[in-house]
Design a protein around this motif. Structure first.
Motif, PDB file in Angstrom:
ATOM      1  N   GLN A   2       0.854  -1.186   0.000  1.00  0.00           N
ATOM      2  CA  GLN A   2       0.000   0.000   0.000  1.00  0.00           C
ATOM      3  C   GLN A   2       0.888   1.234   0.000  1.00  0.00           C
ATOM      4  O   GLN A   2       1.835   1.313   0.765  1.00  0.00           O
ATOM      5  CB  GLN A   2      -0.914  -0.001   1.232  1.00  0.00           C
ATOM      6  N   VAL A   3       0.568   2.188  -0.886  1.00  0.00           N
ATOM      7  CA  VAL A   3       1.351   3.416  -0.995  1.00  0.00           C
ATOM      8  C   VAL A   3       0.418   4.614  -0.991  1.00  0.00           C
ATOM      9  O   VAL A   3      -0.764   4.494  -1.310  1.00  0.00           O
ATOM     10  CB  VAL A   3       2.205   3.429  -2.290  1.00  0.00           C
ATOM     11  N   ILE A   5      -0.830   8.442  -2.333  1.00  0.00           N
ATOM     12  CA  ILE A   5      -0.989   9.033  -3.659  1.00  0.00           C
ATOM     13  C   ILE A   5       0.308   9.710  -4.104  1.00  0.00           C
ATOM     14  O   ILE A   5       0.754   9.549  -5.238  1.00  0.00           O
ATOM     15  CB  ILE A   5      -2.165  10.023  -3.678  1.00  0.00           C
ATOM     16  N   HIS A   6       0.937  10.454  -3.199  1.00  0.00           N
ATOM     17  CA  HIS A   6       2.195  11.126  -3.532  1.00  0.00           C
ATOM     18  C   HIS A   6       3.267  10.115  -3.933  1.00  0.00           C
ATOM     19  O   HIS A   6       3.972  10.289  -4.931  1.00  0.00           O
ATOM     20  CB  HIS A   6       2.676  11.971  -2.345  1.00  0.00           C
ATOM     21  N   ASN A   7       3.383   9.042  -3.173  1.00  0.00           N
ATOM     22  CA  ASN A   7       4.364   7.990  -3.475  1.00  0.00           C
ATOM     23  C   ASN A   7       4.032   7.315  -4.811  1.00  0.00           C
ATOM     24  O   ASN A   7       4.926   6.974  -5.593  1.00  0.00           O
ATOM     25  CB  ASN A   7       4.404   6.974  -2.337  1.00  0.00           C
ATOM     26  N   ALA A   8       2.738   7.145  -5.088  1.00  0.00           N
ATOM     27  CA  ALA A   8       2.325   6.527  -6.349  1.00  0.00           C
ATOM     28  C   ALA A   8       2.707   7.406  -7.533  1.00  0.00           C
ATOM     29  O   ALA A   8       3.160   6.915  -8.565  1.00  0.00           O
ATOM     30  CB  ALA A   8       0.828   6.258  -6.345  1.00  0.00           C
ATOM     31  N   LYS A   9       2.532   8.718  -7.390  1.00  0.00           N
ATOM     32  CA  LYS A   9       2.921   9.643  -8.463  1.00  0.00           C
ATOM     33  C   LYS A   9       4.427   9.560  -8.718  1.00  0.00           C
ATOM     34  O   LYS A   9       4.875   9.556  -9.855  1.00  0.00           O
ATOM     35  CB  LYS A   9       2.572  11.082  -8.080  1.00  0.00           C
ATOM     36  N   THR A  10       5.189   9.488  -7.657  1.00  0.00           N
ATOM     37  CA  THR A  10       6.643   9.483  -7.764  1.00  0.00           C
ATOM     38  C   THR A  10       7.177   8.170  -8.339  1.00  0.00           C
ATOM     39  O   THR A  10       8.148   8.161  -9.088  1.00  0.00           O
ATOM     40  CB  THR A  10       7.272   9.729  -6.381  1.00  0.00           C
ATOM     41  N   ILE A  27      -3.374   2.025  -3.707  1.00  0.00           N
ATOM     42  CA  ILE A  27      -3.066   3.440  -3.486  1.00  0.00           C
ATOM     43  C   ILE A  27      -4.040   3.967  -2.439  1.00  0.00           C
ATOM     44  O   ILE A  27      -5.243   3.746  -2.534  1.00  0.00           O
ATOM     45  CB  ILE A  27      -3.188   4.244  -4.795  1.00  0.00           C
ATOM     46  N   ALA A  28      -3.473   4.670  -1.443  1.00  0.00           N
ATOM     47  CA  ALA A  28      -4.292   5.156  -0.332  1.00  0.00           C
ATOM     48  C   ALA A  28      -4.223   6.669  -0.227  1.00  0.00           C
ATOM     49  O   ALA A  28      -3.200   7.283  -0.520  1.00  0.00           O
ATOM     50  CB  ALA A  28      -3.820   4.520   0.971  1.00  0.00           C
ATOM     51  N   LYS A  29      -5.335   7.241   0.195  1.00  0.00           N
ATOM     52  CA  LYS A  29      -5.371   8.665   0.526  1.00  0.00           C
ATOM     53  C   LYS A  29      -5.311   8.718   2.041  1.00  0.00           C
ATOM     54  O   LYS A  29      -6.270   8.368   2.721  1.00  0.00           O
ATOM     55  CB  LYS A  29      -6.662   9.298   0.007  1.00  0.00           C
ATOM     56  N   GLY A  30      -4.137   9.091   2.524  1.00  0.00           N
ATOM     57  CA  GLY A  30      -3.889   8.962   3.965  1.00  0.00           C
ATOM     58  C   GLY A  30      -3.737   7.487   4.270  1.00  0.00           C
ATOM     59  O   GLY A  30      -2.864   6.813   3.734  1.00  0.00           O
ATOM     60  N   LYS A  31      -4.644   6.974   5.107  1.00  0.00           N
ATOM     61  CA  LYS A  31      -4.619   5.539   5.425  1.00  0.00           C
ATOM     62  C   LYS A  31      -5.786   4.797   4.788  1.00  0.00           C
ATOM     63  O   LYS A  31      -5.933   3.595   4.978  1.00  0.00           O
ATOM     64  CB  LYS A  31      -4.635   5.345   6.935  1.00  0.00           C
TER      65      LYS A  31
END
Length: 77
Positions: A2-3, A5-10, A27-31
């Motif tokens: 689980q990552v 959104i920011h990490n997924a973009k990167t 992909i998670a928004k926060g948790k």
């Protein structure tokens, strides 16, 4: 895995490769999970797909026609 959104973009390319390898990528928004990256199965063309499944002799296109068949093809009646 689980990552965020920011990490997924990167790391999108790496996450796609992980999904292709069979790993579940969320992909998670926060948790809170909001999306999943899933690999799409690729259909591959297989030579000899029907080998040993079709039986019997098929037409032999290289054998000469009889005189009667040849006459019909050439328009004689």
């Amino acid at each position: 895995m689980q990552v965020t959104i920011h990490n997924a973009k990167t790391n999108l390319s790496k996450l796609i490769e992980a999904a292709k390898a069979g790993e579940e990528v969320v992909i998670a928004k926060g948790k809170t999970p909001v999306a999943r990256i899933v690999a799409i199965t690729q259909n591959r063309f297989t030579i000899g797909l029907l080998k040993d499944k079709v039986t019997g002799d098929g037409p032999d296109f290289f054998e000469p026609m009889s005189e009667d068949e040849l006459a019909l093809w050439e328009g004689a009646e």
